[in-house]
Design a protein around this motif. Structure first.
Motif, PDB file in Angstrom:
ATOM      1  N   ALA A  81      10.359  12.123   0.500  1.00 44.84           N
ATOM      2  CA  ALA A  81       9.628  11.491   1.601  1.00 44.84           C
ATOM      3  C   ALA A  81       8.794  12.507   2.366  1.00 44.84           C
ATOM      4  O   ALA A  81       7.641  12.243   2.723  1.00 44.84           O
ATOM      5  N   ASN A  82       9.364  13.683   2.608  1.00 47.84           N
ATOM      6  CA  ASN A  82       8.623  14.727   3.316  1.00 47.84           C
ATOM      7  C   ASN A  82       7.417  15.197   2.506  1.00 47.84           C
ATOM      8  O   ASN A  82       6.354  15.486   3.068  1.00 47.84           O
ATOM      9  N   ALA A  83       7.592  15.285   1.195  1.00 49.07           N
ATOM     10  CA  ALA A  83       6.491  15.732   0.341  1.00 49.07           C
ATOM     11  C   ALA A  83       5.348  14.720   0.318  1.00 49.07           C
ATOM     12  O   ALA A  83       4.174  15.088   0.269  1.00 49.07           O
ATOM     13  N   ILE A  84       5.704  13.429   0.375  1.00 48.31           N
ATOM     14  CA  ILE A  84       4.696  12.373   0.294  1.00 48.31           C
ATOM     15  C   ILE A  84       4.128  12.035   1.661  1.00 48.31           C
ATOM     16  O   ILE A  84       2.985  11.586   1.786  1.00 48.31           O
ATOM     17  N   GLY A  85       4.924  12.243   2.704  1.00 46.31           N
ATOM     18  CA  GLY A  85       4.509  11.857   4.048  1.00 46.31           C
ATOM     19  C   GLY A  85       4.891  10.436   4.374  1.00 46.31           C
ATOM     20  O   GLY A  85       4.084   9.662   4.916  1.00 46.31           O
ATOM     21  N   THR A  86       6.128  10.080   4.038  1.00 43.90           N
ATOM     22  CA  THR A  86       6.620   8.727   4.308  1.00 43.90           C
ATOM     23  C   THR A  86       8.092   8.823   4.680  1.00 43.90           C
ATOM     24  O   THR A  86       8.595   9.911   4.975  1.00 43.90           O
ATOM     25  N   SER A  87       8.803   7.713   4.648  1.00 47.73           N
ATOM     26  CA  SER A  87      10.227   7.703   5.012  1.00 47.73           C
ATOM     27  C   SER A  87      11.089   7.634   3.758  1.00 47.73           C
ATOM     28  O   SER A  87      10.634   7.180   2.704  1.00 47.73           O
ATOM     29  N   ARG A 105       0.826  -1.207   0.000  1.00 44.99           N
ATOM     30  CA  ARG A 105       0.000   0.000   0.000  1.00 44.99           C
ATOM     31  C   ARG A 105       0.863   1.260   0.000  1.00 44.99           C
ATOM     32  O   ARG A 105       0.599   2.203  -0.743  1.00 44.99           O
ATOM     33  N   THR A 106       1.899   1.253   0.837  1.00 43.64           N
ATOM     34  CA  THR A 106       2.784   2.417   0.893  1.00 43.64           C
ATOM     35  C   THR A 106       3.533   2.590  -0.418  1.00 43.64           C
ATOM     36  O   THR A 106       3.645   3.703  -0.949  1.00 43.64           O
ATOM     37  N   GLU A 107       4.056   1.503  -0.963  1.00 44.91           N
ATOM     38  CA  GLU A 107       4.781   1.570  -2.222  1.00 44.91           C
ATOM     39  C   GLU A 107       3.875   2.050  -3.355  1.00 44.91           C
ATOM     40  O   GLU A 107       4.308   2.809  -4.223  1.00 44.91           O
ATOM     41  N   HIS A 108       2.636   1.622  -3.342  1.00 47.24           N
ATOM     42  CA  HIS A 108       1.696   2.058  -4.371  1.00 47.24           C
ATOM     43  C   HIS A 108       1.457   3.568  -4.280  1.00 47.24           C
ATOM     44  O   HIS A 108       1.416   4.274  -5.306  1.00 47.24           O
ATOM     45  N   ARG A 109       1.333   4.098  -3.069  1.00 43.96           N
ATOM     46  CA  ARG A 109       1.125   5.540  -2.886  1.00 43.96           C
ATOM     47  C   ARG A 109       2.351   6.320  -3.352  1.00 43.96           C
ATOM     48  O   ARG A 109       2.228   7.348  -4.021  1.00 43.96           O
ATOM     49  N   VAL A 110       3.529   5.815  -3.013  1.00 42.38           N
ATOM     50  CA  VAL A 110       4.766   6.480  -3.420  1.00 42.38           C
ATOM     51  C   VAL A 110       4.934   6.420  -4.935  1.00 42.38           C
ATOM     52  O   VAL A 110       5.279   7.418  -5.578  1.00 42.38           O
ATOM     53  N   ALA A 111       4.661   5.267  -5.516  1.00 36.74           N
ATOM     54  CA  ALA A 111       4.814   5.101  -6.962  1.00 36.74           C
ATOM     55  C   ALA A 111       3.855   6.009  -7.730  1.00 36.74           C
ATOM     56  O   ALA A 111       4.215   6.569  -8.776  1.00 36.74           O
ATOM     57  N   ARG A 112       2.655   6.154  -7.191  1.00 40.51           N
ATOM     58  CA  ARG A 112       1.692   7.036  -7.852  1.00 40.51           C
ATOM     59  C   ARG A 112       2.186   8.479  -7.816  1.00 40.51           C
ATOM     60  O   ARG A 112       2.054   9.226  -8.794  1.00 40.51           O
ATOM     61  N   TYR A 113       2.771   8.890  -6.688  1.00 37.37           N
ATOM     62  CA  TYR A 113       3.353  10.234  -6.608  1.00 37.37           C
ATOM     63  C   TYR A 113       4.477  10.386  -7.628  1.00 37.37           C
ATOM     64  O   TYR A 113       4.578  11.412  -8.311  1.00 37.37           O
ATOM     65  N   PHE A 114       5.321   9.348  -7.736  1.00 34.05           N
ATOM     66  CA  PHE A 114       6.396   9.383  -8.722  1.00 34.05           C
ATOM     67  C   PHE A 114       5.839   9.642 -10.121  1.00 34.05           C
ATOM     68  O   PHE A 114       6.326  10.506 -10.852  1.00 34.05           O
ATOM     69  N   ALA A 115       4.829   8.872 -10.497  1.00 37.02           N
ATOM     70  CA  ALA A 115       4.279   8.954 -11.845  1.00 37.02           C
ATOM     71  C   ALA A 115       3.671  10.317 -12.141  1.00 37.02           C
ATOM     72  O   ALA A 115       3.693  10.776 -13.287  1.00 37.02           O
TER      73      ALA A 115
END
Length: 306
Positions: A45-51, A20-30
């Motif tokens: 990470a700060n922009a997405i809200g993760t590490s 789930r976390t990787e999917h959220r990060v990958a979507r931000y990347f795209a």
């Protein structure tokens, strides 16, 4: 790109295997490819809200060795962008005659590009660039293709502020004649995107040999050219479907002009006063009169129509 024709397609193909976390990060990347090129793992990470560990883990889950490998793939994708007619054709087809959709997409893309510029350009870098330009013997502005129009515009406005600006807009062998007058004390201001073509490489080599300061404005070449230029400003080109927009670049140029005028007010005012005197000399007596019927019809004034 890992058997996918685009980064977005790669993310879509890998999504079923992502957490789930990787999917959220990958979507931000795209959705934010330019951000990947200019920000560190911690900043992303700060922009997405993760590490930052999640950033690296997601890049590897997408099939890359790490963040740098993913950046190279994205830069390669930018380099292989469609030609302008192809991008325009695809944009027209996507909008399908819907002018309201075209309006909304374009204005949104421009606003997002300028918003990104606000986050990537810090006051210290801006101050350093403005001081470098005010201290230059001559400001040599490089931009070819569609960018050449902004190059000419920037040089015209520099001249109005009392600075010496010269445009480099030629390609091929003709560029050699434009490079020849470069001298110590010049500052080279470069607008370049997508790839390091031969003219850009020759310009950088020549500027480096002369020991000149260089400022690069780009959307994707920051890491590739970081060691060859004095300063890099990442200015995203907004996108309305497949059509690149340059509103953020123009906004940056005009911000620089305001900064230059702010730093040297007396020189700016003196130059603009001289410009007005020259305009008055060229326009003659009609310069001080309203363009009414009585003026334009008076044979003593000649034809003052546009």
């Amino acid at each position: 790109m890992n058997q996918a024709s685009s980064f977005a397609e790669l993310v879509a193909s890998r999504s079923p295997n992502l957490s789930r976390t990787e999917h959220r990060v990958a979507r931000y990347f795209a959705e934010n490819l330019h951000q990947i090129l200019v920000h560190t793992a911690i900043e992303l990470a700060n922009a997405i809200g993760t590490s930052d560990a999640s950033i690296i883990r997601t890049a590897r889950a997408l099939g890359f060795e790490g963040l740098d490998g993913m950046r190279r793939a994205i830069a390669d994708e930018f380099s292989a962008q469609l030609t302008l007619p192809e991008r325009l054709s695809r944009t027209i087809l996507k909008n399908a005659g819907d002018l309201e959709q075209a309006l909304e997409k374009t204005l949104t893309a421009q606003a997002e590009a300028i918003s990104t510029l606000r986050s990537t350009l810090d006051a210290q870098s801006f101050r350093a660039i403005v001081h470098a330009l005010t201290g230059a013997r001559e400001i040599v502005v490089f931009g070819v293709g569609p960018t050449s129009a902004m190059t000419q515009y920037f040089c015209t406005q520099l001249g109005r502020l009392g600075l010496s600006g010269r445009a480099l807009t030629s390609t091929g062998l003709s560029l050699a004649d434009e490079l020849l007058p470069l001298r110590a004390g010049d500052v080279v201001f470069i607008m370049a995107y997508s790839r390091v073509y031969r003219e850009l490489s020759v310009l950088l080599n020549h500027a480096q040999a002369l020991g000149l300061q260089t400022v690069l404005v780009t959307d994707s070449l920051e890491r590739e050219l970081a060691g060859r230029v004095t300063r890099v400003v990442t200015v995203p080109r907004g996108r309305a479907d497949d059509f690149s927009l340059h509103s953020a670049t123009l906004a940056f140029l005009e911000t620089l002009l305001v900064g230059l005028a702010t730093l040297m007010p007396e020189k700016t005012v003196a130059s603009l006063d001289q410009l007005n005197r020259l305009r008055a000399d060229l326009a003659g007596q009609a310069m001080t009169l309203p363009l009414t019927q009585s003026v334009t019809s008076d044979p003593r004034h000649g034809d003052t129509s546009p």
